[in-house]
Structure formats: C-alpha cells, structure tokens
Write a protein that holds these residues in place. Sequence first.
Motif, PDB file in Angstrom:
ATOM      1  N   GLY A 159       0.798  -1.225   0.000  1.00 47.21           N
ATOM      2  CA  GLY A 159       0.000   0.000   0.000  1.00 47.21           C
ATOM      3  C   GLY A 159       0.828   1.271   0.000  1.00 47.21           C
ATOM      4  N   LEU A 160       2.138   1.147  -0.117  1.00 50.59           N
ATOM      5  CA  LEU A 160       3.030   2.302  -0.017  1.00 50.59           C
ATOM      6  C   LEU A 160       3.546   2.729  -1.398  1.00 50.59           C
ATOM      7  CD1 LEU A 160       5.087   1.162   3.115  1.00 50.59           C
ATOM      8  CD2 LEU A 160       3.054   2.617   3.056  1.00 50.59           C
ATOM      9  N   PHE A 161       3.944   3.985  -1.493  1.00 48.22           N
ATOM     10  CA  PHE A 161       4.527   4.537  -2.713  1.00 48.22           C
ATOM     11  C   PHE A 161       6.044   4.437  -2.643  1.00 48.22           C
ATOM     12  CE2 PHE A 161       0.519   6.759  -2.049  1.00 48.22           C
ATOM     13  CZ  PHE A 161      -0.098   6.546  -3.276  1.00 48.22           C
ATOM     14  N   VAL A 162       6.687   4.281  -3.799  1.00 52.00           N
ATOM     15  CA  VAL A 162       8.139   4.112  -3.871  1.00 52.00           C
ATOM     16  C   VAL A 162       8.738   5.193  -4.756  1.00 52.00           C
ATOM     17  CG1 VAL A 162      10.010   2.574  -4.583  1.00 52.00           C
ATOM     18  CG2 VAL A 162       7.902   1.610  -3.650  1.00 52.00           C
ATOM     19  N   VAL A 163       9.821   5.815  -4.274  1.00 43.33           N
ATOM     20  CA  VAL A 163      10.611   6.752  -5.072  1.00 43.33           C
ATOM     21  C   VAL A 163      12.041   6.243  -5.050  1.00 43.33           C
ATOM     22  CG1 VAL A 163      11.409   9.135  -5.311  1.00 43.33           C
ATOM     23  CG2 VAL A 163       9.113   8.682  -4.424  1.00 43.33           C
ATOM     24  N   THR A 164      12.653   6.116  -6.250  1.00 43.65           N
ATOM     25  CA  THR A 164      14.027   5.619  -6.320  1.00 43.65           C
ATOM     26  C   THR A 164      14.909   6.595  -7.086  1.00 43.65           C
ATOM     27  OG1 THR A 164      13.626   4.380  -8.361  1.00 43.65           O
ATOM     28  CG2 THR A 164      13.282   3.209  -6.287  1.00 43.65           C
ATOM     29  N   ASN A 165      16.197   6.545  -6.782  1.00 37.70           N
ATOM     30  CA  ASN A 165      17.197   7.327  -7.495  1.00 37.70           C
ATOM     31  C   ASN A 165      18.407   6.414  -7.698  1.00 37.70           C
ATOM     32  OD1 ASN A 165      19.497   8.888  -8.086  1.00 37.70           O
ATOM     33  ND2 ASN A 165      18.646  10.682  -7.075  1.00 37.70           N
ATOM     34  N   ALA A 166      18.690   6.110  -8.973  1.00 35.20           N
ATOM     35  CA  ALA A 166      19.822   5.237  -9.306  1.00 35.20           C
ATOM     36  C   ALA A 166      20.826   5.978 -10.188  1.00 35.20           C
ATOM     37  CB  ALA A 166      19.314   3.984 -10.010  1.00 35.20           C
ATOM     38  N   GLU A 167      20.877   7.304 -10.061  1.00 33.31           N
ATOM     39  CA  GLU A 167      21.754   8.123 -10.911  1.00 33.31           C
ATOM     40  C   GLU A 167      23.228   7.812 -10.714  1.00 33.31           C
ATOM     41  OE1 GLU A 167      20.721  10.279 -13.379  1.00 33.31           O
ATOM     42  OE2 GLU A 167      18.790   9.380 -12.917  1.00 33.31           O
ATOM     43  N   GLU A 168      23.623   7.568  -9.462  1.00 31.85           N
ATOM     44  CA  GLU A 168      25.039   7.298  -9.174  1.00 31.85           C
ATOM     45  C   GLU A 168      25.296   5.794  -9.293  1.00 31.85           C
ATOM     46  OE1 GLU A 168      28.003   7.422  -5.334  1.00 31.85           O
ATOM     47  OE2 GLU A 168      26.480   8.987  -5.484  1.00 31.85           O
ATOM     48  N   PRO A 169      26.195   5.383 -10.221  1.00 29.50           N
ATOM     49  CA  PRO A 169      26.483   3.949 -10.361  1.00 29.50           C
ATOM     50  C   PRO A 169      26.945   3.344  -9.030  1.00 29.50           C
ATOM     51  CG  PRO A 169      27.440   5.182 -12.176  1.00 29.50           C
ATOM     52  CD  PRO A 169      26.949   6.197 -11.170  1.00 29.50           C
ATOM     53  N   GLY A 170      26.360   2.196  -8.675  1.00 31.84           N
ATOM     54  CA  GLY A 170      26.742   1.528  -7.442  1.00 31.84           C
ATOM     55  C   GLY A 170      25.962   1.957  -6.223  1.00 31.84           C
TER      56      GLY A 170
END
Length: 129
Positions: A59-70
Amino acid sequence: DIKLPQIVTSAYKEAVIPVSVQGAADKGIISYEFDLRYDPLVIQPQENPVDVTRTVSRGLFVVTNAEEPGLLRVVVYGALPIDENGVLLNFRFTAVGVTGSVSPLIWERFMFNEGLPMTATDGQVVLIQ
C-alpha cells in the motif's frame, strides 16, 4: 530485522532479490528509506528497481534514485502502516557481469519512520552460467 539474501543467478538475466522483514508488523510504520550499495559492473538496477506488489509494503509509494552507479537510493511512504511481516520489497536488477562475479548488497542508512532502529543484514549476488 531487515535481511537481504545471498542469491545465485545467471549472467545476463533479470535478478529478483526479495528483502525480508521481521518485527515490523503493527509498529505504525508508514515510511522507510535507505541507500543500497552494489557493484555496477556485476548488476544494474532496472528502470523500476523496487517492486512492492504482493509484499507487506503493497500500500506504499516508492521513489528511487539510481543516478550514481553503485548506489540505489530509495524512499517508501504512504498512509497505511505495514501490518505484517514477510517480504518487504523486491529489488529488480539485471545481471551484467561475467560468470563467477559477485556483487555485495550493502545497506546504508536504513530508517523506518525517520528513525525507528532495525537490524539490517547485507546480502550478495553471485553470477553463474
């Protein structure tokens, strides 16, 4: 307790990595955030690297940031608290390394509700043919 598995997967395939949680049920948890370190020469996050479908975070929202490798930064939040233990979320990576390569999966800065402490166990991904 948050736990990443030690998984073995084939090179050049999708790797679905389940994260389990115990002790989170009925604690009023409506948000969590963390950074996950991995080896970008072995695995790469997919376009939507965190999947909460059919998990305790459904039931939760997800925000991701994968800009930096690793480094994968993730924030999960919502109005309804986590009401059970089990699979917290699933990571979706693509295995890009050569057979025999290993990527550690290392938690950094894991927090529930902006500070509720939890033990977090690291994991790893091993690539086979």
